[in-house]
Design a protein around this motif. Structure first.
Motif, short mmCIF file in Angstrom:
data_model
loop_
_atom_site.label_atom_id
_atom_site.label_comp_id
_atom_site.label_asym_id
_atom_site.label_seq_id
_atom_site.Cartn_x
_atom_site.Cartn_y
_atom_site.Cartn_z
N GLY A 28 1.60 11.87 -44.34
CA GLY A 28 1.02 11.53 -43.04
C GLY A 28 0.82 12.72 -42.12
O GLY A 28 0.61 12.55 -40.92
N THR A 31 -2.87 14.06 -39.55
CA THR A 31 -3.08 13.86 -38.11
C THR A 31 -2.35 14.94 -37.31
O THR A 31 -2.90 15.49 -36.34
CB THR A 31 -2.59 12.47 -37.70
OG1 THR A 31 -3.35 11.48 -38.39
CG2 THR A 31 -2.75 12.27 -36.20
N GLU A 95 6.36 6.42 -42.92
CA GLU A 95 5.38 6.03 -43.93
C GLU A 95 6.00 5.09 -44.96
O GLU A 95 5.34 4.16 -45.43
CB GLU A 95 4.82 7.27 -44.63
CG GLU A 95 3.66 6.93 -45.56
CD GLU A 95 3.11 8.14 -46.28
OE1 GLU A 95 1.89 8.18 -46.51
OE2 GLU A 95 3.91 9.05 -46.61
N ARG A 144 0.78 -0.42 -39.57
CA ARG A 144 -0.16 0.70 -39.49
C ARG A 144 -0.20 1.29 -38.09
O ARG A 144 -0.26 2.51 -37.92
CB ARG A 144 -1.56 0.23 -39.92
CG ARG A 144 -1.76 0.21 -41.43
CD ARG A 144 -3.22 0.00 -41.77
NE ARG A 144 -3.65 -1.36 -41.44
CZ ARG A 144 -3.58 -2.37 -42.29
NH1 ARG A 144 -3.08 -2.19 -43.50
NH2 ARG A 144 -3.98 -3.57 -41.93
N ASP A 145 -0.16 0.43 -37.08
CA ASP A 145 -0.13 0.93 -35.71
C ASP A 145 1.14 1.74 -35.45
O ASP A 145 1.11 2.78 -34.78
CB ASP A 145 -0.22 -0.24 -34.71
CG ASP A 145 -1.61 -0.85 -34.69
OD1 ASP A 145 -2.57 -0.15 -35.08
OD2 ASP A 145 -1.73 -2.03 -34.30
N ARG A 148 0.87 5.10 -37.04
CA ARG A 148 0.03 5.96 -36.20
C ARG A 148 0.85 6.52 -35.03
O ARG A 148 0.73 7.68 -34.65
CB ARG A 148 -1.17 5.17 -35.70
CG ARG A 148 -2.04 5.89 -34.68
CD ARG A 148 -2.70 7.12 -35.24
NE ARG A 148 -3.59 7.72 -34.25
CZ ARG A 148 -4.10 8.93 -34.36
NH1 ARG A 148 -3.83 9.67 -35.42
NH2 ARG A 148 -4.92 9.38 -33.43
N GLN A 149 1.70 5.66 -34.45
CA GLN A 149 2.58 6.14 -33.39
C GLN A 149 3.52 7.23 -33.90
O GLN A 149 3.76 8.23 -33.23
CB GLN A 149 3.42 4.98 -32.85
CG GLN A 149 2.68 4.02 -31.94
CD GLN A 149 3.60 2.94 -31.45
OE1 GLN A 149 3.76 1.90 -32.08
NE2 GLN A 149 4.24 3.18 -30.34
N GLN A 151 2.98 9.30 -36.27
CA GLN A 151 2.21 10.53 -36.42
C GLN A 151 2.03 11.23 -35.08
O GLN A 151 2.16 12.45 -34.98
CB GLN A 151 0.84 10.21 -37.03
CG GLN A 151 0.90 9.80 -38.50
CD GLN A 151 -0.47 9.44 -39.04
OE1 GLN A 151 -1.18 8.62 -38.47
NE2 GLN A 151 -0.85 10.07 -40.14
N LEU A 286 -0.92 2.74 -28.18
CA LEU A 286 -0.68 2.13 -29.49
C LEU A 286 0.50 1.17 -29.44
O LEU A 286 0.50 0.14 -30.12
CB LEU A 286 -0.43 3.22 -30.52
CG LEU A 286 -1.66 3.99 -31.00
CD1 LEU A 286 -1.24 5.15 -31.90
CD2 LEU A 286 -2.60 3.06 -31.75
#
Length: 474
Positions: A28, A31, A95, A144-145, A148-149, A151, A286
Motif C-alpha cells: 500500500g 499512495t 492491508e 477499503r475506506d 485509504r485512511q 495510507q 474518509l
C-alpha cells in the motif's frame, strides 16, 4: 435439501471470493510515495528485505559524504528513521485487515457418530454465517475506506517527520553560527579584558571601567558555553530524527544558515490550498464516509445479530440393521425482545455526528492556521530582510568609522569596545531573525500540506474508527 443448501452455500461463498482483495506488492506504499513526491519532492522506502536495507544504507552513506543541507537531512530521515518504518508496518497491517474483511466467512463442517443400544447414528453438518455473507460487500467497502485512511496516516507521518527534521536542522545550524560568532567575540573580549588589567595597573583606568571589561568577557564566555551546549543538543536531536548512530554521527553541518530568498512567496489562496491539500482533513473526510456506511449497515442489521444456517445430513441405523437417512436444516437467531437494536443505531448516529463536528472544527482551524502561518512567514521575512539590508550594513559602517577614529586617536578604546558590544547584539539579532524565518517557512509548508503536531483537541480518529468497527461487525 441438505445437498441443495450445501451447493447454495458453496455458490455464495464462490461469489464472495470473486470480490476478494489481494495483497499489493508494495504494502500500500504507492499512495504514500506519490504524496511525498508531489508534496515535498522526496523519496520514501519501505524496507522489507535485506536487499532493500542495503540499498537504503548505500544511499544514506552517499548523502552523508557531503555537508548536509536541509533537503539532504530530510531525505536521510525519510529513508533511515525506524519510527517511520514502524508507521509503514502499521500500513501493511491495515492491508491485512482489508484483505480479511473482503473474505467470506469460512463454512464449518462437522461430523459425529453416536452408537448405543444396538443403534448407530452418523450426523454430518455444514454451518455458514449467512449474515456475514450478506453484509460482505458493505464490510469490504468500509474496509477499503479505512485502508485509504491508513495510507493517508502513513503519508501524514512522513510529512510530520520531514517537518521535524527541517526545524531541527535550522536550530542546529543556528547554534553553530551563534557559537562561531561568540567564539570571535570571546577572543575580542579576552584581549580587551587583558588590556584593561594592564591599564588598571598603570592607573590609566579606574576599577569601574576595568570591571566592566572583565564582566563583558565573563558573560561572553558563559554565552559561548551555552551556545556550544545548545549546538550539541540540537545536533543530537537531528541525528535521532535521521536515525543515525555510530559512524553516521560524524555528519557535517554548515556554520551558518543559507541566505534569505530574494522575495517571499505570494500565496493569495492560502486558505483554499490548505483545505484542499491538508492530509489530516482528507483522513477526517474518509472517516466520515466510513461512518456513514457503517451507520447504514447498522440500520440494515439492527434486528439480526446472529444468523447461522446449518445443513444437516443424518444417517441412522435401527436395531435391526436397516439404515435410513434424515435430512433437514437448523436456523438459529436471537429474538430482539429486550434490545431491538436501537442502542447500536443510536451509538452509530452519535459517532457519526461526533466525526462530523470534529471535521468541521478541524476545517475551521486549518483555515486559521494557514492564515496565521502565512502572516508569520511574511513578518519574519520582513524582519530578517530588514536586518540584512539595513541594520547589519549600518553596523559595518559604524565599526569601520570607529576603527578609523580610533586609529587617528579621536576616540578611546572604551568607545570602540562599546561599539563592539552593540555590533555583537545586532549580529545575534540577525541570526535569530533568520532562524525565525526558516522555522516559519517550514511551518507554512506544514500548514498547507499537513504534518504538524496533532490538534489540541486530540486525535480522535482511532477512537472513532474503533467505534465504527464495532458497529460494522454486528
Amino acid at each position: 435439501m441438505t445437498q441443495h443448501f450445501a451447493r447454495g452455500l458453496l455458490m455464495l461463498t464462490a461469489f464472495g471470493l470473486s470480490g476478494c482483495m489481494a495483497f499489493s506488492p508494495d504494502g500500500g506504499m504507492t499512495t504514500v510515495s506519490d504524496l511525498a513526491s508531489q508534496t515535498i519532492n522526496k523519496d520514501v522506502a519501505f524496507v522489507r528485505s535485506a536487499e532493500g536495507a542495503e540499498a537504503v544504507n548505500a544511499t544514506v552513506h552517499r548523502l552523508l559524504a557531503r555537508t548536509l543541507t536541509a533537503e539532504t537531512a530530510v531525505q536521510i530521515a525519510l529513508l533511515n528513521n525506524k519510527g517511520l518504518q514502524a508507521a509503514y508496518n502499521e500500513l501493511a497491517l491495515a492491508e491485512t485487515e482489508l484483505v480479511e474483511q473482503s473474505l467470506p466467512p469460512n463454512p464449518v463442517f462437522s461430523i459425529s457418530r453416536i452408537s448405543g443400544n444396538g443403534a448407530n447414528e452418523i450426523e454430518r453438518q455444514v454451518v455458514g454465517d449467512i449474515l456475514a455473507l450478506a453484509t460482505l460487500p458493505f464490510r469490504s467497502d468500509i474496509a477499503r475506506d479505512r485502508f485509504r485512511q491508513a495510507q493517508l496516516r502513513a503519508a501524514l507521518a512522513t510529512l510530520r517527520l520531514a517537518a521535524d527534521v527541517r526545524r531541527a536542522y535550522v536550530r542546529a545550524v543556528t547554534c553553530n553560527e551563534l557559537a562561531v560568532l561568540l567564539t570571535d567575540a570571546k577572543a575580542t573580549a579576552e584581549s580587551t579584558a587583558q588590556l584593561a588589567v594592564k591599564l588598571g595597573e598603570t592607573g590609566s583606568i579606574n576599577k569601574l571601567d576595568q570591571a566592566r571589561e572583565q564582566v563583558f568577557y565573563a558573560e561572553t564566555t558563559a554565552d559561548l558555553a551555552t551556545a556550544r551546549q545548545a549546538a550539541t543538543s540540537t545536533r543530537e536531536r537531528l541525528a535521532r530524527l535521521m536515525g543515525l548512530w555510530d559512524d553516521g554521527l560524524d555528519f557535517r553541518l554548515p556554520n551558518q544558515l543559507p541566505p534569505l530568498p530574494r522575495r517571499p512567496q505570494a500565496l493569495p489562496s492560502i486558505e483554499a490550498d490548505a483545505v484542499a491539500h491538508r492530509i489530516d482533513l482528507q483522513i477526517a473526510r474518509l472517516e466520515l464516509t466510513a461512518l456513514a456506511k457503517s451507520l447504514n449497515l447498522t440500520e440494515a442489521t439492527r434486528f439480526v445479530t446472529l444468523l447461522d444456517l446449518a445443513g444437516i445430513s443424518r444417517r441412522t441405523q435401527d436395531p435391526e440393521g436397516a439404515p435410513f437417512r434424515e435430512r433437514g436444516f437448523d436456523v438459529q437467531f436471537q429474538i430482539p425482545i429486550f434490545d431491538g437494536g436501537e442502542v447500536r443505531v443510536r451509538q452509530a448516529a452519535e459517532t457519526y455526528n461526533l466525526a462530523f463536528n470534529r471535521l468541521t472544527e478541524r476545517a475551521v482551524n486549518v483555515r486559521s492556521e494557514a492564515r496565521d502561518a502565512y502572516r508569520t512567514y511574511r513578518s519574519t521575512y520582513d524582519i530578517a530582510s530588514h536586518y540584512q539590508r539595513e541594520i547589519i550594513p549600518l553596523r559595518k559602517i559604524i565599526t569601520e568609522e570607529m576603527q578609523l577614529r580610533f586609529s587617528s586617536m579621536q576616540v578611546d578604546i572604551f568607545a570602540l569596545l562599546t561599539e563592539a558590544r552593540q555590533r555583537l547584539a545586532s549580529l545575534r539579532g540577525a541570526i535569530d531573525a533568520r532562524q525565525r524565518f526558516f522555522l516559519a517557512q517550514s511551518d507554512l509548508q506544514t500548514a498547507v500540506n499537513g504534518g504538524g503536531s496533532p490538534a489540541s483537541g486530540g486525535d480522535t480518529s482511532t477512537t472513532i474508527a474503533a467505534a465504527a468497527s464495532a458497529d460494522g461487525d454486528h
